[in-house]
Write a protein that holds these residues in place. Structure first.
Motif, PDB file in Angstrom:
ATOM      1  N   ASN A 278      -0.808   1.948  -5.124  1.00 36.42           N
ATOM      2  CA  ASN A 278      -2.051   1.713  -5.858  1.00 36.42           C
ATOM      3  C   ASN A 278      -2.263   0.238  -6.175  1.00 36.42           C
ATOM      4  O   ASN A 278      -3.156  -0.109  -6.939  1.00 36.42           O
ATOM      5  CB  ASN A 278      -2.037   2.499  -7.174  1.00 36.42           C
ATOM      6  CG  ASN A 278      -2.229   3.976  -6.924  1.00 36.42           C
ATOM      7  OD1 ASN A 278      -2.989   4.369  -6.028  1.00 36.42           O
ATOM      8  ND2 ASN A 278      -1.538   4.801  -7.694  1.00 36.42           N
TER       9      ASN A 278
ATOM     10  N   ARG B  35      -0.187  -2.975  -0.576  1.00 41.56           N
ATOM     11  CA  ARG B  35      -0.625  -1.598  -0.361  1.00 41.56           C
ATOM     12  C   ARG B  35      -0.365  -1.193   1.097  1.00 41.56           C
ATOM     13  O   ARG B  35       0.150  -0.128   1.386  1.00 41.56           O
ATOM     14  CB  ARG B  35      -2.116  -1.503  -0.683  1.00 41.56           C
ATOM     15  CG  ARG B  35      -2.488  -0.216  -1.327  1.00 41.56           C
ATOM     16  CD  ARG B  35      -3.795  -0.321  -2.093  1.00 41.56           C
ATOM     17  NE  ARG B  35      -4.923  -0.689  -1.269  1.00 41.56           N
ATOM     18  CZ  ARG B  35      -5.716  -1.741  -1.496  1.00 41.56           C
ATOM     19  NH1 ARG B  35      -5.489  -2.522  -2.521  1.00 41.56           N
ATOM     20  NH2 ARG B  35      -6.720  -2.004  -0.704  1.00 41.56           N
ATOM     21  N   ARG B  36      -0.723  -2.075   1.984  1.00 41.87           N
ATOM     22  CA  ARG B  36      -0.598  -1.753   3.395  1.00 41.87           C
ATOM     23  C   ARG B  36       0.862  -1.652   3.829  1.00 41.87           C
ATOM     24  O   ARG B  36       1.262  -0.706   4.502  1.00 41.87           O
ATOM     25  CB  ARG B  36      -1.319  -2.821   4.216  1.00 41.87           C
ATOM     26  CG  ARG B  36      -1.272  -2.526   5.679  1.00 41.87           C
ATOM     27  CD  ARG B  36      -2.152  -3.452   6.454  1.00 41.87           C
ATOM     28  NE  ARG B  36      -1.752  -3.425   7.855  1.00 41.87           N
ATOM     29  CZ  ARG B  36      -2.178  -4.284   8.755  1.00 41.87           C
ATOM     30  NH1 ARG B  36      -3.018  -5.232   8.417  1.00 41.87           N
ATOM     31  NH2 ARG B  36      -1.779  -4.185  10.007  1.00 41.87           N
TER      32      ARG B  36
ATOM     33  N   LEU C  60       2.489   1.480   2.385  1.00 42.74           N
ATOM     34  CA  LEU C  60       2.038   2.689   3.057  1.00 42.74           C
ATOM     35  C   LEU C  60       2.731   2.855   4.404  1.00 42.74           C
ATOM     36  O   LEU C  60       3.162   3.940   4.785  1.00 42.74           O
ATOM     37  CB  LEU C  60       0.519   2.611   3.240  1.00 42.74           C
ATOM     38  CG  LEU C  60      -0.206   3.862   3.696  1.00 42.74           C
ATOM     39  CD1 LEU C  60       0.103   5.017   2.779  1.00 42.74           C
ATOM     40  CD2 LEU C  60      -1.704   3.605   3.741  1.00 42.74           C
TER      41      LEU C  60
ATOM     42  N   MET D  40      -6.824   7.484   0.502  1.00 41.68           N
ATOM     43  CA  MET D  40      -6.522   6.283   1.293  1.00 41.68           C
ATOM     44  C   MET D  40      -7.132   6.359   2.685  1.00 41.68           C
ATOM     45  O   MET D  40      -7.420   5.337   3.304  1.00 41.68           O
ATOM     46  CB  MET D  40      -5.014   6.052   1.369  1.00 41.68           C
ATOM     47  CG  MET D  40      -4.449   5.631   0.020  1.00 41.68           C
ATOM     48  SD  MET D  40      -2.737   5.131   0.119  1.00 41.68           S
ATOM     49  CE  MET D  40      -2.847   3.365  -0.031  1.00 41.68           C
TER      50      MET D  40
ATOM     51  N   GLU E  24     -10.253   4.531   2.467  1.00 43.31           N
ATOM     52  CA  GLU E  24     -10.245   3.133   2.012  1.00 43.31           C
ATOM     53  C   GLU E  24     -11.143   2.270   2.880  1.00 43.31           C
ATOM     54  O   GLU E  24     -11.426   2.620   4.022  1.00 43.31           O
ATOM     55  CB  GLU E  24      -8.812   2.597   2.099  1.00 43.31           C
ATOM     56  CG  GLU E  24      -7.986   2.911   0.893  1.00 43.31           C
ATOM     57  CD  GLU E  24      -7.571   1.640   0.170  1.00 43.31           C
ATOM     58  OE1 GLU E  24      -8.124   0.570   0.486  1.00 43.31           O
ATOM     59  OE2 GLU E  24      -6.699   1.743  -0.708  1.00 43.31           O
TER      60      GLU E  24
ATOM     61  N   ILE F 148      -5.507   0.341   6.603  1.00 40.23           N
ATOM     62  CA  ILE F 148      -4.954   1.258   5.608  1.00 40.23           C
ATOM     63  C   ILE F 148      -5.337   2.691   5.959  1.00 40.23           C
ATOM     64  O   ILE F 148      -4.505   3.594   5.888  1.00 40.23           O
ATOM     65  CB  ILE F 148      -5.412   0.841   4.194  1.00 40.23           C
ATOM     66  CG1 ILE F 148      -4.670  -0.447   3.839  1.00 40.23           C
ATOM     67  CG2 ILE F 148      -5.162   1.958   3.190  1.00 40.23           C
ATOM     68  CD1 ILE F 148      -4.776  -0.911   2.444  1.00 40.23           C
ATOM     69  N   GLN F 149      -6.546   2.888   6.405  1.00 46.32           N
ATOM     70  CA  GLN F 149      -6.955   4.228   6.851  1.00 46.32           C
ATOM     71  C   GLN F 149      -5.983   4.736   7.916  1.00 46.32           C
ATOM     72  O   GLN F 149      -5.538   5.877   7.893  1.00 46.32           O
ATOM     73  CB  GLN F 149      -8.350   4.174   7.493  1.00 46.32           C
ATOM     74  CG  GLN F 149      -9.477   3.839   6.547  1.00 46.32           C
ATOM     75  CD  GLN F 149     -10.780   3.643   7.305  1.00 46.32           C
ATOM     76  OE1 GLN F 149     -10.822   3.685   8.525  1.00 46.32           O
ATOM     77  NE2 GLN F 149     -11.864   3.428   6.561  1.00 46.32           N
TER      78      GLN F 149
ATOM     79  N   ALA G 227      -2.596   5.549   6.572  1.00 49.15           N
ATOM     80  CA  ALA G 227      -2.695   6.770   5.758  1.00 49.15           C
ATOM     81  C   ALA G 227      -2.756   7.997   6.656  1.00 49.15           C
ATOM     82  O   ALA G 227      -2.176   9.045   6.335  1.00 49.15           O
ATOM     83  CB  ALA G 227      -3.931   6.707   4.869  1.00 49.15           C
TER      84      ALA G 227
END
Lengths: 338, 427
Positions: free
Chosen positions: A218, A225-226, A229, A261, A264, A269-270, A273
């Protein structure tokens, strides 16, 4: 002058000289003439130790010099002292400390790795090194030494199970980019280098680790974040972490997080995820709460996935997986007894 | 004297020319006495083998952006050639698969597809890296571009009389093999065919596990590593497979064959042998083997652990990594076993694409090397066909029309052309 003098100093003398110089350096205050002199001495000593190390490596008599040097360093507990005072040592000197430390660490006599054994008995060394990330001046140098330590299971174990390990969740987010990424690679090494060790650690500390991990997922920081993940995907898909994976994909909160996500703004990031999301869907034994979320969003998910990253036509595997997920979701049926 | 030599050269060229000429008219042979017509006082004898086996010049050929060099090896599916990535200038290897051939092998196409799917997902220092996959529908060929490796362990073993490596070298490879295997297992992949001929080495002594043609990927949600099928090499199979058990634990199969590999590269022998596969499987099924006396205690205990009859008691990768012999640091006490030189005596195995580039750039074709064995066989009758077929593919660089000025130099081009890149600057 050990560098230019005729008679070579013995490891014993060198270590003694270095220890005295460091101790003088640690006592004084900045600007003090004595301290300046001590600082110079420290750097000189380090340079000559490093030079001798390289020289003996070339001459293949490495083991003997290294063994003696190591022995002296251990008994003076100099590794710890050097790291404790790393911030006071000058730029070149710090580089030499890293060089000497890593070289000693790699030293092996038969199946024994004496430096590893020494550090196991003096765990403060590792703690000091980890704390090094809090000081900008020395963070990257400590990182280099830590990653060398990560190569040894025994040392990784100490670091993972130290309270300080959880400081990494802060270090990877600090505002200085190079320090944050350096900390992340150490963090990643700790969790991936020794499969059995980290699997066991993650199982035993599941709640604590994944609660902390949530803050990374988060994070305000895009890179954190990336990276977090991506690492999560890697961890879950490694068979060594089977138990952890099963646990993770049974929690509906995790599914919700991944579904968010997927939407996002960042395509990267998509995409990352997606690789975590697919595990939830592919699971043949989906717990009821997971099933319910998927069922509730069935139409939307099918629609979303059909349009998801359609330009990745080159990536066969991705397309196969996507097609598989769409098929799975389409075929979802509520459990009989509901 | 000098004039005579020049003349001789000329004559030989002449015969070559004639020879080419004849080919174009579809004639099969040149008669040795063609030279006589020149009416010169000495007769240059040209051996028939020289004439017959000199038909084709090296042609620079492209597969996509890859410039093709010599054949590196031949597998059951087709040839492997060395190529050069013309954009990055990185040396690569390409596996050329003929779909026709593939269809004849049981599960051939399926295995190849699966191998590609698997390799795409893998990225590890000790696993062969897949770079690119190209298709040529017209030729019904498939090209799998991979990292270049200079040799395979088997070839290196075969090149020395004792058929084994010095301990330190075996240790160096074994450690890397275990690293690669641990990664594969982490990805839920069982290789099922670990053996020295499936282990490649790069020029910097990095070991690469290759050939995932019969590998099996476990379902991500299966609780254990139960497998049912095995198509690996018999001598490397564990007792549970030799005894024909219905199911067995996959990871332990790889441990066993890695154990046989370790046994083999350190002793030059196999733990189990048999005149035929039945005898072999019978012996493996009994599980009795001996380790030669010269193997030290530590290595013996590791091999025993990896070749434990009971899969459940057999070492895990984790246990191997903990083992004393694995953790030991072995000094380089003896000379390394290198890969054998190429047939032309090149000890370094330098890039074979270079002569092709020279020819392409200089328009100075050499006639002393053939493109590959195929040409020897399909020498005359197919020549015309081949040219038209290849021109259609847009893959080849047409060989520049030989400039008459250059012809005289042809003869200078000898078998030692390799590395003479500076030849391009003359003209």
């Amino acid at each position: 002058m050990p560098l230019f003098g005729r008679s070579q100093k013995s490891p014993q003398e060198l270590v003694k000289q270095l220890r005295d110089a460091v101790s003088a350096l640690s006592k004084g205050d900045k600007g003090d003439k004595k301290v300046e002199k001590a600082s110079e001495d420290v750097s000189k000593c380090l340079a000559s130790i490093k030079a001798l190390m390289n020289q003996s490596a070339e001459q293949d008599s490495q083991s003997e010099f290294l063994a003696q040097l190591g022995h002296e360093m251990y008994s003076a507990n100099l590794l710890l002292i050097l790291i404790q005072n790393l911030a006071k040592i000058d730029f070149e000197g710090r580089k030499d400390v890293v060089h000497i430390f890593n070289n000693l660490l790699r030293q092996q006599i038969g199946t024994r790795t004496p430096t590893v054994e020494h550090i196991c008995q003096h765990q403060e060394i590792l703690i000091e090194l980890m704390k090094g990330y809090e000081n900008k001046e020395i963070a990257l140098r400590c990182g280099m030494m830590l990653r060398e330590c990560c190569r040894y299971e025994a040392l990784s174990k100490i670091m993972l199970y130290a309270e300080n390990f959880f400081d990494f969740f802060n270090y990877v987010e600090v505002s200085t980019f190079d320090i944050a990424s350096d900390a992340f690679s150490t963090f990643k090494d700790l969790l991936t280098k020794h499969k059995m060790l980290s699997a066991e650690f993650l199982e035993n500390n599941y709640d604590k680790v994944f609660d902390a991990y949530l803050t990374l997922l988060n994070s305000e920081n895009y890179v954190t974040r990336r990276q977090a993940l991506k690492l999560l995907g890697e961890l879950l898909l490694d068979r060594h972490n089977f138990t952890v994976m099963t646990k993770y994909i049974s929690n509906p909160d995790n599914l919700k997080l991944m579904m968010n996500m997927l939407r996002e703004k960042s395509r990267n990031i998509q995409f990352e995820a997606f690789h975590v999301f697919k595990v939830f869907v592919a699971n043949p034994n989906k717990p009821r709460p997971i099933m319910e979320i998927l069922l509730r969003n069935k139409e939307k998910l099918v629609d979303f996935l059909t349009k998801f990253h359609t330009d990745r036509s080159e990536d066969e595997q991705f397309n196969d997986e996507k097609a598989y997920l769409i098929k799975q979701i389409k075929e979802l049926k509520p459990p009989e007894d509901s | 004297m000098a004039e005579g030599a020049a003349m001789q050269k000329f004559l030989q060229l002449d015969s070559d020319q004639m020879h080419n000429f004849d080919l174009d008219h579809g004639m099969s042979f040149i008669h040795d006495d063609d030279n006589l017509d020149t009416g010169l006082p000495f007769i240059h004898h040209v051996d028939s083998d020289q004439i017959i086996y000199h038909p084709r010049r090296r042609r620079a050929k492209y597969i996509g952006k890859y410039l093709v060099g010599d054949v590196l090896g031949e597998g059951s599916y087709g040839k492997v050639k060395e190529v050069l990535d013309t954009e990055s200038l990185i040396r690569r290897a390409v596996k050329i698969l003929k779909k026709k051939k593939l269809r004849k092998i049981p599960n051939g196409e399926q295995n190849v597809q699966r191998e590609i799917q698997l390799l795409k997902r893998l990225k590890h220092r000790n696993i062969i890296q897949l770079i690119d996959v190209l298709q040529n529908e017209e030729k019904q060929k498939m090209y799998i571009v991979m990292e270049y490796c200079v040799s395979e362990l088997q070839e290196m073993l075969d090149s020395v009389p004792e058929k084994k490596f010095p301990l330190w070298q075996a240790h160096m490879y074994f450690v890397q093999l275990i690293e690669g295997l641990e990664y594969l297992h982490g990805k839920g992949i069982i290789h099922k065919d670990i053996k020295p001929s499936n282990l490649l080495v790069t020029t910097d002594e990095t070991l690469k596990i290759t050939d995932l043609g019969v590998a099996e990927e476990l379902d991500a949600f299966s609780k254990d590593d139960t497998c049912r099928t095995s198509q690996g090499s018999p001598a490397f199979q564990p007792p549970e497979i030799a005894n024909g058990l219905e199911t067995f634990h996959g990871f332990k199969v790889d441990v066993w064959s890695t154990g046989v590999t370790l046994y083999n590269i350190t002793t030059g022998l196999y733990p189990f042998e048999g005149e035929n596969i039945y005898k072999l499987f019978e012996n493996i099924g009994k599980g009795e083997y001996t380790i030669p006396d010269f193997v030290d205690k530590s290595l013996t205990s590791l091999i025993r652990g990896m070749l434990d009859y009971e899969a459940s008691k057999r070492f895990s990768i984790e246990q191997i990594k903990q083992h004393e012999w694995f953790r030991r640091k072995l000094p380089r006490t003896s000379e390394i076993v290198r890969f054998p030189p190429l047939s032309d005596g090149d000890h370094l195995r330098s890039m074979t694409v270079v002569p092709f580039i020279e020819d392409m750039l200089c328009g100075e074709p050499s006639e002393d090397e053939y493109e590959n064995e195929d040409e020897l066989l399909q020498f005359v009758p197919n020549r015309n066909n081949q040219i038209t077929e290849q021109t259609l593919q847009n893959e080849i660089f047409e060989e520049p029309v030989p400039d008459p000025k250059h012809k005289k130099r042809k003869e200078k081009v000898s078998g030692t052309r390799r590395n003479k890149f500076n030849a391009c600057t003359q003209s």
